[in-house]
Scaffold this motif. Structure first.
Motif, PDB file in Angstrom:
ATOM      1  N   GLY A 102     -40.217  84.556 -52.518  1.00 12.47           N
ATOM      2  CA  GLY A 102     -41.019  83.377 -52.230  1.00 12.47           C
ATOM      3  C   GLY A 102     -41.765  83.485 -50.913  1.00 12.47           C
ATOM      4  O   GLY A 102     -42.845  82.909 -50.748  1.00 12.47           O
ATOM      5  N   ALA A 103     -41.199  84.230 -49.959  1.00 13.06           N
ATOM      6  CA  ALA A 103     -41.859  84.420 -48.660  1.00 13.06           C
ATOM      7  C   ALA A 103     -42.958  85.475 -48.708  1.00 13.06           C
ATOM      8  O   ALA A 103     -43.651  85.689 -47.715  1.00 13.06           O
ATOM      9  CB  ALA A 103     -40.826  84.802 -47.608  1.00 13.06           C
ATOM     10  N   GLY A 104     -43.082  86.155 -49.853  1.00 13.86           N
ATOM     11  CA  GLY A 104     -44.133  87.154 -49.991  1.00 13.86           C
ATOM     12  C   GLY A 104     -43.824  88.483 -49.336  1.00 13.86           C
ATOM     13  O   GLY A 104     -44.735  89.291 -49.111  1.00 13.86           O
ATOM     14  N   LEU A 105     -42.551  88.729 -49.015  1.00 13.40           N
ATOM     15  CA  LEU A 105     -42.187  89.997 -48.374  1.00 13.40           C
ATOM     16  C   LEU A 105     -42.154  91.122 -49.401  1.00 13.40           C
ATOM     17  O   LEU A 105     -42.044  90.889 -50.609  1.00 13.40           O
ATOM     18  CB  LEU A 105     -40.814  89.868 -47.710  1.00 13.40           C
ATOM     19  CG  LEU A 105     -40.720  88.835 -46.578  1.00 13.40           C
ATOM     20  CD1 LEU A 105     -39.301  88.757 -46.048  1.00 13.40           C
ATOM     21  CD2 LEU A 105     -41.687  89.179 -45.447  1.00 13.40           C
ATOM     22  N   SER A 106     -42.215  92.336 -48.918  1.00  9.57           N
ATOM     23  CA  SER A 106     -42.203  93.507 -49.787  1.00  9.57           C
ATOM     24  C   SER A 106     -40.900  93.564 -50.590  1.00  9.57           C
ATOM     25  O   SER A 106     -39.823  93.192 -50.100  1.00  9.57           O
ATOM     26  CB  SER A 106     -42.344  94.779 -48.944  1.00  9.57           C
ATOM     27  OG  SER A 106     -42.013  95.922 -49.692  1.00  9.57           O
ATOM     28  N   ASN A 107     -41.019  94.050 -51.824  1.00 15.80           N
ATOM     29  CA  ASN A 107     -39.818  94.238 -52.641  1.00 15.80           C
ATOM     30  C   ASN A 107     -38.830  95.186 -51.972  1.00 15.80           C
ATOM     31  O   ASN A 107     -37.612  95.088 -52.181  1.00 15.80           O
ATOM     32  CB  ASN A 107     -40.196  94.794 -54.016  1.00 15.80           C
ATOM     33  CG  ASN A 107     -40.902  93.763 -54.879  1.00 15.80           C
ATOM     34  OD1 ASN A 107     -40.687  92.570 -54.720  1.00 15.80           O
ATOM     35  ND2 ASN A 107     -41.762  94.230 -55.777  1.00 15.80           N
ATOM     36  N   ASN A 108     -39.341  96.109 -51.162  1.00 15.96           N
ATOM     37  CA  ASN A 108     -38.464  97.064 -50.490  1.00 15.96           C
ATOM     38  C   ASN A 108     -37.467  96.367 -49.571  1.00 15.96           C
ATOM     39  O   ASN A 108     -36.353  96.863 -49.367  1.00 15.96           O
ATOM     40  CB  ASN A 108     -39.293  98.065 -49.679  1.00 15.96           C
ATOM     41  CG  ASN A 108     -40.049  99.036 -50.564  1.00 15.96           C
ATOM     42  OD1 ASN A 108     -39.813  99.099 -51.767  1.00 15.96           O
ATOM     43  ND2 ASN A 108     -40.950  99.805 -49.980  1.00 15.96           N
TER      44      ASN A 108
END
Length: 445
Positions: free
Chosen positions: A398-404
């Motif tokens: 939800g925060a838009g951070l990388s899947n990594n």
């Protein structure tokens, strides 16, 4: 004396135990089905607000956690009552409870209703998980307990495989509601078999001073009679026993291991399809990763359990946690698809497969008087990790951070689980108080 003679008192003994292990495995398969089926339908629910309403990533993670809160409650309730009221009664009650919850959830019409029914279902799931370990530990012969526990708890990834396959084949045909109705089948398949084939544990009966009943069960099913005297009345039982000096440290560390294992299990099963869909894979391709994750857990968990029966579960669990950390880091390197699938399979061994081994470790760590409570504590406290796992994934996505970032966090948790495992003290012993099967002797009717 041959190994077969040491393991089985008679062919009837073997037949009865196989039936019991099969019933427990089938029950846990539906636990795994419940775990994974939500992850398989979540992308569709998020894409179609007409089903339950508008579901954000954070709400999706929260809905995934409601069932796990129920599992924690159910496990702890079973731990409170299971060592007092018996294994058979608790197993039958929780089969009915779980089935009703899954069937009712299929008819939910709002997010609130769906979340409440997921919580209700989770109570039955928690009871099944806590009871199955105690059942197998008390019926399985020495030398096969880790293997039989692994077979039973491999039902979790097997249920995941079943949910993934059915979602791939049937989701567009019967919809998410049809997939949830399948989860209610234990009421008509498993319950009648359990009523006929699941006896009460002779070890539990004898530990409660009901020696005549224990003898009657042993005679009917071909079990060896537990050899030691019943637990003295002054001994603490259930959760009270876990607070004694004998068990306190081990119980705390085993709970932390289960917390880590279930955080990884539920976090990946809930969000892996979504992560892979965001990475560009189509719906069926993203579900294939879920299939490989759970398939790797089945194969790897059974193989590791054979090693655990020979060398003990502790070093094996530490190793599989370490494998999970390595595999999850490899998923961040953008390797070709075959390499990614291999890494996901290893991650399945180190996450879901590790939790299978943890349940076996826990089930055999405690005496009969504390076994259901010990398994329930680890299942219940561990489900806190299961609650946190989907929430972590939902917050990060939800925060838009990388899947990594998700994979790195999960890898760090796996590494912490390996470290905790090393510090679990040896299994406490209490001479002449634990009724164990005298597997070398036959039972006279």
């Amino acid at each position: 004396m041959t190994q077969a003679t040491k393991t089985w008192a008679s062919p009837q003994h073997r037949h009865s135990v196989i039936w019991i292990v099969s019933l427990a495995t089938l029950a846990i398969i539906f636990d795994g089905y419940d775990l994974v089926v939500y992850g398989t339908v979540l992308p569709a629910l998020m894409a179609d607000p007409a089903q339950l309403g508008e579901i954000s990533a954070q709400q999706g993670g929260a809905l995934g956690s409601y069932a796990l809160i129920g599992v924690m409650v159910g496990a702890l309730l079973t731990g409170a009552f299971g060592d007092r009221f018996g294994r058979r009664k608790m197993m039958l009650i929780n089969i009915v409870w779980f089935s009703i919850g899954m069937g009712a959830a299929a008819f939910a019409t709002s997010i609130t209703m769906f979340g409440a029914l997921r919580f209700f279902t989770g109570i039955g799931v928690g009871g099944l998980v806590a009871t199955a370990g105690a059942v197998v530990a008390e019926f399985a012969p020495p030398g096969k307990r880790n293997l039989f526990n692994a077979i039973v708890y491999s039902g979790v990834p097997a249920g995941g495989v079943l949910a993934s396959l059915l979602a791939i084949l049937l989701r567009d045909v019967i919809g998410w509601r049809g997939l949830f109705l399948i989860g209610a089948l234990p009421l008509v398949i498993l319950l009648p078999l359990a009523l006929l084939k699941l006896p009460e544990s002779p070890a539990w009966l004898q530990a409660r001073g009901r020696t005549d009943e224990a003898r009657a069960v042993c005679a009917e099913y071909g079990f060896p009679l537990p050899s030691a005297a019943p637990v003295a009345p002054v001994e603490k039982i259930g959760f009270a026993a876990l607070t004694t000096r004998r068990y306190a440290l081990g119980t705390s560390l085993l709970g932390m291991m289960s917390f880590a294992g279930l955080l990884l299990t539920y976090g990946l099963n809930t969000w892996l399809p979504k992560i892979m869909a965001d990475a560009g894979y189509n719906a069926k391709g993203s579900l294939a990763f879920l299939l490989v994750l759970n398939g790797g857990a089945i194969v790897g968990g059974l193989f590791a359990s054979r090693i655990a029966d020979g060398r003990g579960p502790q070093p094996v669990v530490a190793t599989t946690f370490g494998l999970a950390a390595l595999a999850l880091v490899l998923l961040t390197f953008g390797f070709p698809l075959p390499v990614l699938l291999a890494a996901v399979a290893v991650a399945g061994v180190g996450t879901i497969g590790t939790q299978v081994l943890v349940y076996g470790f826990v089930s055999n760590y405690y005496e009969t008087r504390a076994r259901a409570a010990g398994v329930a504590w680890c299942a219940g406290f561990g489900r806190l990790g299961g609650i946190v796992g989907p929430i972590i994934g939902g917050l990060l996505i939800g925060a838009g951070l990388s899947n990594n970032v998700n994979f790195y966090i999960f890898a760090g948790i796996a590494l912490a689980g390996a470290v905790v495992t090393f510090f679990v003290p040896p299994r406490p012993t209490a001479p002449n108080t634990e009724p164990e099967p005298a597997v070398a002797a036959t039972v006279e009717a």
